[in-house]
Write a protein that holds these residues in place. Structure first.
Motif, PDB file in Angstrom:
ATOM      1  N   UNK A 104      11.449 -19.280 -39.322  1.00 40.37           N
ATOM      2  CA  UNK A 104      12.602 -19.767 -40.084  1.00 40.37           C
ATOM      3  C   UNK A 104      13.761 -20.194 -39.183  1.00 40.37           C
ATOM      4  N   UNK A 105      13.527 -20.250 -37.863  1.00 37.52           N
ATOM      5  CA  UNK A 105      14.552 -20.724 -36.936  1.00 37.52           C
ATOM      6  C   UNK A 105      13.889 -21.563 -35.847  1.00 37.52           C
ATOM      7  N   UNK A 106      14.568 -22.655 -35.490  1.00 28.68           N
ATOM      8  CA  UNK A 106      14.034 -23.544 -34.452  1.00 28.68           C
ATOM      9  C   UNK A 106      15.177 -24.024 -33.567  1.00 28.68           C
ATOM     10  N   UNK A 107      14.847 -24.346 -32.339  1.00 31.95           N
ATOM     11  CA  UNK A 107      15.874 -24.851 -31.426  1.00 31.95           C
ATOM     12  C   UNK A 107      15.265 -25.829 -30.441  1.00 31.95           C
ATOM     13  N   UNK A 108      16.112 -26.719 -29.955  1.00 38.84           N
ATOM     14  CA  UNK A 108      15.726 -27.625 -28.880  1.00 38.84           C
ATOM     15  C   UNK A 108      16.925 -27.763 -27.948  1.00 38.84           C
ATOM     16  N   UNK A 109      16.656 -27.715 -26.652  1.00 32.64           N
ATOM     17  CA  UNK A 109      17.692 -27.820 -25.631  1.00 32.64           C
ATOM     18  C   UNK A 109      17.305 -28.939 -24.675  1.00 32.64           C
ATOM     19  N   UNK A 141      19.448 -20.826 -41.043  1.00 33.49           N
ATOM     20  CA  UNK A 141      20.168 -20.886 -42.313  1.00 33.49           C
ATOM     21  C   UNK A 141      21.105 -22.084 -42.322  1.00 33.49           C
ATOM     22  N   UNK A 142      21.572 -22.483 -41.168  1.00 28.39           N
ATOM     23  CA  UNK A 142      22.412 -23.670 -41.033  1.00 28.39           C
ATOM     24  C   UNK A 142      21.904 -24.536 -39.891  1.00 28.39           C
ATOM     25  N   UNK A 143      22.738 -25.480 -39.490  1.00 25.47           N
ATOM     26  CA  UNK A 143      22.374 -26.391 -38.400  1.00 25.47           C
ATOM     27  C   UNK A 143      23.607 -26.588 -37.530  1.00 25.47           C
ATOM     28  N   UNK A 144      23.423 -26.496 -36.225  1.00 26.66           N
ATOM     29  CA  UNK A 144      24.553 -26.646 -35.306  1.00 26.66           C
ATOM     30  C   UNK A 144      24.100 -27.363 -34.044  1.00 26.66           C
ATOM     31  N   UNK A 145      24.995 -28.205 -33.534  1.00 22.21           N
ATOM     32  CA  UNK A 145      24.760 -28.898 -32.261  1.00 22.21           C
ATOM     33  C   UNK A 145      25.908 -28.542 -31.319  1.00 22.21           C
ATOM     34  N   UNK A 213      31.065 -27.052 -29.933  1.00 19.12           N
ATOM     35  CA  UNK A 213      30.216 -27.175 -31.115  1.00 19.12           C
ATOM     36  C   UNK A 213      30.743 -28.320 -31.955  1.00 19.12           C
ATOM     37  N   UNK A 214      29.860 -29.225 -32.337  1.00 20.16           N
ATOM     38  CA  UNK A 214      30.270 -30.410 -33.076  1.00 20.16           C
ATOM     39  C   UNK A 214      30.534 -30.092 -34.546  1.00 20.16           C
ATOM     40  N   UNK A 215      31.494 -30.802 -35.106  1.00 20.28           N
ATOM     41  CA  UNK A 215      31.734 -30.717 -36.544  1.00 20.28           C
ATOM     42  C   UNK A 215      30.538 -31.291 -37.293  1.00 20.28           C
ATOM     43  N   UNK A 216      30.271 -30.807 -38.511  1.00 20.22           N
ATOM     44  CA  UNK A 216      29.073 -31.251 -39.239  1.00 20.22           C
ATOM     45  C   UNK A 216      29.021 -32.748 -39.525  1.00 20.22           C
TER      46      UNK A 216
END
Length: 309
Positions: A104-109, A141-145, A213-216
């Motif tokens: 339920x969680x994923x990331x890419x760097x 649960x959310x998305x962040x860059x 952290x970027x705004x949505x």
């Protein structure tokens, strides 16, 4: 003659999909690191290193591991055009779909060096400068860059500058302190050219590491705007092509922007609080001392309404 039967692909063993109570343990992150990919960031080609992965949930029917080939193949989406927050959101969604009920969680760097053309200070020449960058996208649960960039600049010590001016005063006193008549402009100019700088303040190459952290609602990755904003705040970005007039202008910029590491951090803090694309940021400035054998470092963490250490 004995004929060995050909195996159908459907008959190939899939060890990763084995289920057992022995595997009933959650893993925070599983994936791959240092994958080579050609990508486009902020309109520039980038030879990138990519880390990509997902978590593995605890379940009565837990699988032994994830299907890394699925994630690897999905990464090709990053090579099909400019990377944007929307592209990253979609990619991480595909990571999770490829491992439904397992994660339920994923990331890419994504890391690399962004080459930007930078204009000289006075001579109207241009040269290329590389900025180390990192893009971290996370989806759960959310998305962040979060973007990170390293910005090299020059810092001249205010204390050392004051001590150097004091040496000039002492030299002037020795040369002219016993004079009864005044000092002519010509004589003063000659003295300044020959003896007016008996000591020089120490300067050093310094680094500002800025993460935000970027705004949505941000549609693109604003690396160039971020770099320009920080370099303008510091006033002493390192140069590329330099003629004598540029070098003199750079010396003037250093003299007009004397900075301890604390000063540099405060300047960047003010610039980043006004950034229209950022919702939180972390700053780390590092003055790689020419006087000391150690570095001087300052940090700020801003979360939108307060600072933390």
């Amino acid at each position: 003659m004995t004929v060995t039967p050909m195996l159908c692909p459907k008959m190939l063993p899939d060890i990763q999909s084995l289920r057992s109570h022995d595997f009933d343990m959650a893993l925070s992150w599983v994936g791959m690191e240092q994958i080579d990919l050609p990508v486009e960031v902020a309109g520039r080609p980038l030879t990138a290193k990519v880390n990509a992965g997902i978590n593995l949930l605890r379940s009565p029917e837990a699988e032994k591991g994830i299907h890394m080939s699925r994630i690897y193949l999905l990464l090709d989406e990053l090579t099909q055009g400019e990377i944007t927050p929307a592209v990253l959101r979609r990619l991480l969604g595909e990571f999770l779909v490829s491992h439904q009920r397992s994660s339920d969680r994923a990331s890419v760097e994504i890391t690399g060096e962004l080459l930007l053309s930078r204009k000289s200070l006075t001579s109207n020449n241009f040269g290329w400068k590389a900025y180390p960058i990192r893009i971290l996208a996370e989806r759960g649960e959310g998305f962040a860059v979060t973007l990170r960039v390293g910005i090299p600049y020059s810092s001249t010590c205010p204390a050392s500058a004051a001590l150097s001016r004091n040496l000039a005063q002492q030299q002037f006193q020795r040369d002219f302190g016993s004079r009864k008549e005044g000092v002519s402009v010509e004589e003063m100019l000659a003295w300044l050219g020959e003896k007016g700088m008996p000591g020089t303040p120490h300067s050093q190459r310094s680094w500002a590491w800025v993460s935000c952290q970027l705004k949505p609602d941000v549609a693109t990755l604003p690396f160039e705007e971020l770099i320009d904003r920080c370099e303008a705040a510091l006033g002493t970005a390192v140069q590329t092509v330099v003629k004598r007039s540029d070098e003199q202008a750079f010396a003037l910029a250093n003299g007009q922007n004397l900075m301890f590491c604390e000063d540099a951090a405060r300047r960047l803090n003010k610039a980043m609080q006004d950034a229209p694309f950022s919702t939180a940021f972390t700053l780390r400035v590092e003055h790689q001392e020419s006087l000391h054998a150690h570095n001087a470092v300052a940090r700020i963490h801003w979360t939108g309404n307060h600072h933390a250490a």
